[in-house]
Design an enzyme around this catalytic site. Structure first.
Site, mmCIF file in Angstrom:
data_model
loop_
_atom_site.group_PDB
_atom_site.id
_atom_site.type_symbol
_atom_site.label_atom_id
_atom_site.label_comp_id
_atom_site.label_asym_id
_atom_site.label_seq_id
_atom_site.Cartn_x
_atom_site.Cartn_y
_atom_site.Cartn_z
ATOM 1 N N GLY A 1 0.837 -1.196 0.000
ATOM 2 C CA GLY A 1 0.000 0.000 0.000
ATOM 3 C C GLY A 1 0.868 1.239 0.000
ATOM 4 O O GLY A 1 2.052 1.167 0.297
ATOM 5 N N CYS B 1 5.309 -6.158 1.666
ATOM 6 C CA CYS B 1 5.716 -4.745 1.588
ATOM 7 C C CYS B 1 5.078 -3.915 2.706
ATOM 8 O O CYS B 1 5.431 -4.059 3.860
ATOM 9 C CB CYS B 1 5.411 -4.196 0.189
ATOM 10 N N TYR B 2 4.086 -3.078 2.386
ATOM 11 C CA TYR B 2 3.434 -2.303 3.459
ATOM 12 C C TYR B 2 2.850 -3.252 4.512
ATOM 13 O O TYR B 2 2.860 -2.949 5.700
ATOM 14 C CB TYR B 2 2.340 -1.412 2.868
ATOM 15 N N HIS C 1 7.914 -7.814 -3.603
ATOM 16 C CA HIS C 1 6.604 -8.202 -4.155
ATOM 17 C C HIS C 1 6.678 -9.557 -4.869
ATOM 18 O O HIS C 1 7.058 -9.619 -6.036
ATOM 19 C CB HIS C 1 6.126 -7.125 -5.142
ATOM 20 N N GLU D 1 4.290 -11.199 -6.021
ATOM 21 C CA GLU D 1 3.204 -11.345 -6.996
ATOM 22 C C GLU D 1 3.550 -10.825 -8.388
ATOM 23 O O GLU D 1 2.832 -11.108 -9.343
ATOM 24 C CB GLU D 1 1.931 -10.636 -6.484
ATOM 25 N N SER E 1 -24.883 -10.241 -25.378
ATOM 26 C CA SER E 1 -24.307 -9.245 -26.291
ATOM 27 C C SER E 1 -23.344 -9.890 -27.277
ATOM 28 O O SER E 1 -22.952 -9.273 -28.261
ATOM 29 C CB SER E 1 -23.556 -8.188 -25.491
ATOM 30 N N GLY E 2 -22.945 -11.126 -26.978
ATOM 31 C CA GLY E 2 -21.941 -11.764 -27.825
ATOM 32 C C GLY E 2 -20.534 -11.525 -27.293
ATOM 33 O O GLY E 2 -19.571 -12.084 -27.797
ATOM 34 N N GLY E 3 -20.401 -10.677 -26.270
ATOM 35 C CA GLY E 3 -19.105 -10.492 -25.615
ATOM 36 C C GLY E 3 -18.808 -11.684 -24.713
ATOM 37 O O GLY E 3 -19.678 -12.528 -24.473
ATOM 38 N N VAL E 4 -17.576 -11.749 -24.220
ATOM 39 C CA VAL E 4 -17.152 -12.905 -23.432
ATOM 40 C C VAL E 4 -18.019 -13.085 -22.180
ATOM 41 O O VAL E 4 -18.519 -14.181 -21.902
ATOM 42 C CB VAL E 4 -15.676 -12.744 -22.985
ATOM 43 N N ASP E 5 -18.219 -12.003 -21.429
ATOM 44 C CA ASP E 5 -18.861 -12.139 -20.123
ATOM 45 C C ASP E 5 -20.313 -12.604 -20.228
ATOM 46 O O ASP E 5 -20.729 -13.530 -19.529
ATOM 47 C CB ASP E 5 -18.802 -10.812 -19.350
ATOM 48 N N SER E 6 -21.084 -11.970 -21.124
ATOM 49 C CA SER E 6 -22.489 -12.372 -21.208
ATOM 50 C C SER E 6 -22.608 -13.751 -21.854
ATOM 51 O O SER E 6 -23.495 -14.528 -21.515
ATOM 52 C CB SER E 6 -23.319 -11.328 -21.962
ATOM 53 N N SER E 7 -21.680 -14.073 -22.758
ATOM 54 C CA SER E 7 -21.733 -15.391 -23.401
ATOM 55 C C SER E 7 -21.508 -16.515 -22.400
ATOM 56 O O SER E 7 -22.239 -17.504 -22.370
ATOM 57 C CB SER E 7 -20.667 -15.502 -24.493
ATOM 58 N N LYS F 1 -11.133 -12.340 -15.493
ATOM 59 C CA LYS F 1 -11.412 -12.552 -16.926
ATOM 60 C C LYS F 1 -10.782 -13.834 -17.479
ATOM 61 O O LYS F 1 -11.419 -14.567 -18.228
ATOM 62 C CB LYS F 1 -10.876 -11.342 -17.707
#
Ligand code: XMP
Length: 511
Positions: free
Chosen positions: A54, A81-82, A168, A170, A222-228, A367
Site C-alpha cells: 500500500g 511490503c506495506y 513483491h 506477486e 451481447s456476444g461479448g465474453v462475459d455475457s456469453s 477474466k
C-alpha cells in the site's frame, strides 16, 4: 468446502495481482478492505491471510493499520511490503523512512530455506518498491532473507506461522515469487490446490439450480465474453428456462448478429430471441454528434427494447448478468486507499426500472478464469478471444453524426482490419484493433479524377486492462496492406491514417 485465503487490501496497485497468483496456485481467495470488520473476516473462515502492499507510511496519522483481532484468529499471515511494515509496527518493531526509495530488482540472499522460502536456492531476484523499511524486528521475529540494502528483506515469527516479505512476490519481476506464494498457501496454510474451473462449474451449476428453483431466467446476450459465458453456464444449470435476448442495435460489426445467433442458437442450443431494433436506434441518434449524448441515447433505447421484449415473454424473477470480480471489487470499493474510478459502465446493463433478482454466477472470477470456464463449456475461441467491444458499438467509432451510410462504410473498413490482423497473427497480441470513420473529407486522385472522400483512422493498442494503453507497433507492411485494401475495396474512402497516441493522455476509442 474449498479452502479460502483472505487478502486484506491496503491499497496497492498489485492487490488484484496477488489474488490472481493465488488462484493460479489453484487456491480460492477473496479480497477485502483492510478495515473490514472482524465478524466479516471470521465468517470467511480463511485458512490464511495475506496483507497487501500500500502507498501509506505506518507512522502517518491516518495510516491504515490492522485490527489486532485478525492476528488473534491464529491463522497464518503473510505481510507483503506495506503489509510487512504494518506487522512490524503493530508487534513492536521499528519502521522508518529509508534513506532513499528502493525500487527495482534486488539480489535476495536466503538465510532460512525452510517453509516460506523453500526451493529457492541460496540466491534469487526480488522486486522491491518501497520508501519505508524495517529497522528493527519485533521480539520473537527473525530474518529469513536479506538484500544488500535490506537486512530484513523477509522475516518470520519464531513460533507462530507469521511471515513477511519486503518485496513483491506477486509481480513477474520476482521470478520465484510464485514458488513463495505456493509455499505459503500449501506448506504454511495447508491449503489443497483444488480450485479449478471444472470444480467451479460444478459448484456454480448446483448453486444456480438451488437459487432459481423452478423459475425462469432472462439474460441480455451481447456476444461479448462475459455475457456469453454467463448465458452458457446458466443454460447448463437450468436448460430452456433461460431465455436470452440479443438486441441488434444496428451499431454492430459486420456479420455479428448472424454469428452470435448461429453460435448460441444453432451450435449451443440456447433459446435466443434476436430483436432487430436498428431502425429505432438510428432514428434516436439522428442529428446527434456529442459522444456522451450518443451513449445516453443508446443506453436508454436498449433498456426500452429490452423491457418491451421481456414483457412479451411473461414473468421473470431473475436477470442473469456477466458481472466479474474486478467489477465487484470496484463497485464495493473494496480497494483500500488507492481506489480507482471506473469510467465506463456497460451499456446493456441492468434496466433500472425493472424488478429482477440478479443472478451473477461469474462474480467471483477474473477474466482469464471466465475464458477457461467458457472453453470448458464449448464456447468457441473466436468468442472467448475476441477484443472488447464498447456497448455503444460503432456509434462511437463513426465520429460525428451516425447514419446508416456511414455505418456501412465503417463496417466494410473494420472487417478488413479485423481480417488482416487475424490473418497476420497480430490479433491475439492486441488489446483492440479497429477502424474509425473520421468526420472530415480529404482530396485524393483515382485514375485521372480528383476525389473528395472520407478518411478512415486505424487504431491498434496493446494493454493489460484497458486503463492504460500503448499504440501497437504494427509492421509497416501490414499497415500498407490494410490501407491499400480499404482504399481499393471500400467505396467512399480515399485516405487511411494510423493513430500513434497512447492512453493517457488519449483514450482508446476516439469518442
Ligand atoms: P477508452 O476509450 O476510455 O476505453 O480508453 C477503454 C475501454 O473501454 C471500452 N469502452 C466502452 N465500453 N461502453 C463500454 O461498454 C462504453 O461506453 C465504452 N467506451 C469505451 C473501450 O472499447 C476500451 O476497451
Amino acid at each position: 468446502m474449498t479452502d479460502t485465503i483472505l487478502i486484506l487490501d491496503f491499497g496497492s496497485q498489485t492487490t488484484q495481482l496477488i489474488a490472481r497468483r493465488v488462484r493460479e496456485c489453484r487456491v480460492y481467495c477473496e479480497i477485502l478492505p483492510c478495515h473490514s470488520p472482524i465478524q466479516v473476516i471470521r465468517q470467511l473462515n480463511p485458512r490464511g491471510i495475506i496483507l497487501s502492499g500500500g502507498p501509506a507510511s505506518v507512522y502517518d496519522r491516518d495510516a491504515p493499520l490492522l485490527d489486532q483481532a485478525v492476528l488473534a484468529l491464529d491463522r497464518p499471515v503473510l505481510g507483503i511490503c506495506y503489509g510487512m511494515q504494518v506487522l512490524t509496527h503493530l508487534l513492536g518493531g521499528k519502521v522508518a523512512a529509508a534513506q532513499e526509495r528502493e525500487y527495482g530488482k534486488a539480489g535476495l540472499r536466503i538465510d532460512d530455506p525452510s517453509d516460506l522460502l523453500a526451493g529457492l536456492g541460496t540466491e534469487t531476484i526480488a522486486w522491491m518498491s518501497h520508501g519505508d523499511k524495517v529497522l528493527s524486528l519485533p521480539s520473537e521475529w527473525t530474518a529469513i532473507a536479506h538484500t544488500e540494502n535490506a537486512p530484513y528483506a523477509a522475516m518470520r515469527h519464531v513460533k507462530r506461522p507469521l511471515y513477511a516479505v519486503q518485496f513483491h512476490p506477486e509481480v513477474i519481476h520476482t521470478p520465484m515469487g510464485r514458488q513463495i506464494l505456493e509455499n505459503f498457501l500449501l506448506r504454511v496454510c495447508g491449503c489443497s490446490p483444488t480450485w479449478t474451473m471444472r470444480s467451479f462449474i460444478e459448484k456454480s451449476v448446483e448453486e444456480i439450480r438451488e437459487t432459481v428453483g423452478t423459475e425462469r431466467v432472462l439474460c441480455a446476450l451481447s456476444g461479448g465474453v462475459d455475457s456469453s459465458v454467463t448465458a452458457r453456464l446458466v443454460h447448463e444449470a437450468i436448460g430452456d428456462r433461460l431465455i436470452c435476448v440479443f438486441v441488434d442495435n444496428g451499431l454492430l460489426r459486420r456479420g455479428e448478429t448472424e454469428s452470435v445467433v448461429q453460435t448460441f442458437r444453432e451450435d449451443l442450443k440456447l433459446k435466443v430471441i434476436a430483436v432487430d431494433a436498428s431502425d429505432r436506434f438510428l432514428h434516436a441518434l439522428k442529428g446527434v454528434t456529442d459522444p456522451e449524448e450518443k451513449r445516453k441515447i443508446i443506453g436508454a433505447e436498449f433498456i426500452g427494447v429490452f423491457e418491451e421484449e421481456a414483457k412479451k415473454l411473461g414473468r421473470f424473477v431473475f436477470l442473469a448478468q456477466g458481472t466479474l470480480y474486478p467489477d465487484v471489487i470496484e463497485s464495493q470499493q473494496v480497494r483500500g486507499p488507492s481506489a480507482t474510478i471506473k469510467t465506463h459502465h456497460n451499456v446493456g446493463g441492468l434496466p433500472s426500472t425493472m424488478e429482477f433478482r440478479l443472478l451473477e454466477p461469474l462474480r467471483d472470477l477474473f477474466k482469464d478464469e471466465v475464458r477457461e470456464v467458457g472453453g470448458d463449456l464449448d464456447i468457441p475461441e473466436t468468442i472467448l478471444r475476441r477484443h472488447p467491444f464498447p456497448g455503444p458499438g460503432l456509434a462511437v467509432r463513426v465520429l460525428g453524426e451516425v447514419t446508416k451510410a456511414r455505418l456501412d462504410i465503417l463496417r466494410a473498413a473494420d472487417a478488413i482490419v479485423e481480417e488482416e490482423f487475424k490473418r497476420t497473427g497480430l490479433y491475439q497480441g492486441l488489446w483492440q484493433g479497429f477502424a474509425v470513420l473520421l468526420p472530415v473529407k480529404s482530396v485524393g486522385v483515382m485514375g485521372d479524377a480528383r476525389t473528395y472522400e472520407n478518411v478512415v483512422g486505424l487504431r491498434a493498442v496493446v494493454s493489460e486492462d484497458g486503463m492504460t494503453a500503448d499504440w501497437a507497433r504494427i509492421p509497416h507492411e501490414v499497415l500498407g496492406l490494410i490501407s491499400n485494401r480499404i482504399i481499393n475495396e471500400v467505396k467512399g474512402v480515399n485516405r487511411v491514417v494510423y493513430d500513434i497516441s497512447s492512453k493517457p493522455p488519449s483514450t482508446i476509442e476516439w469518442e
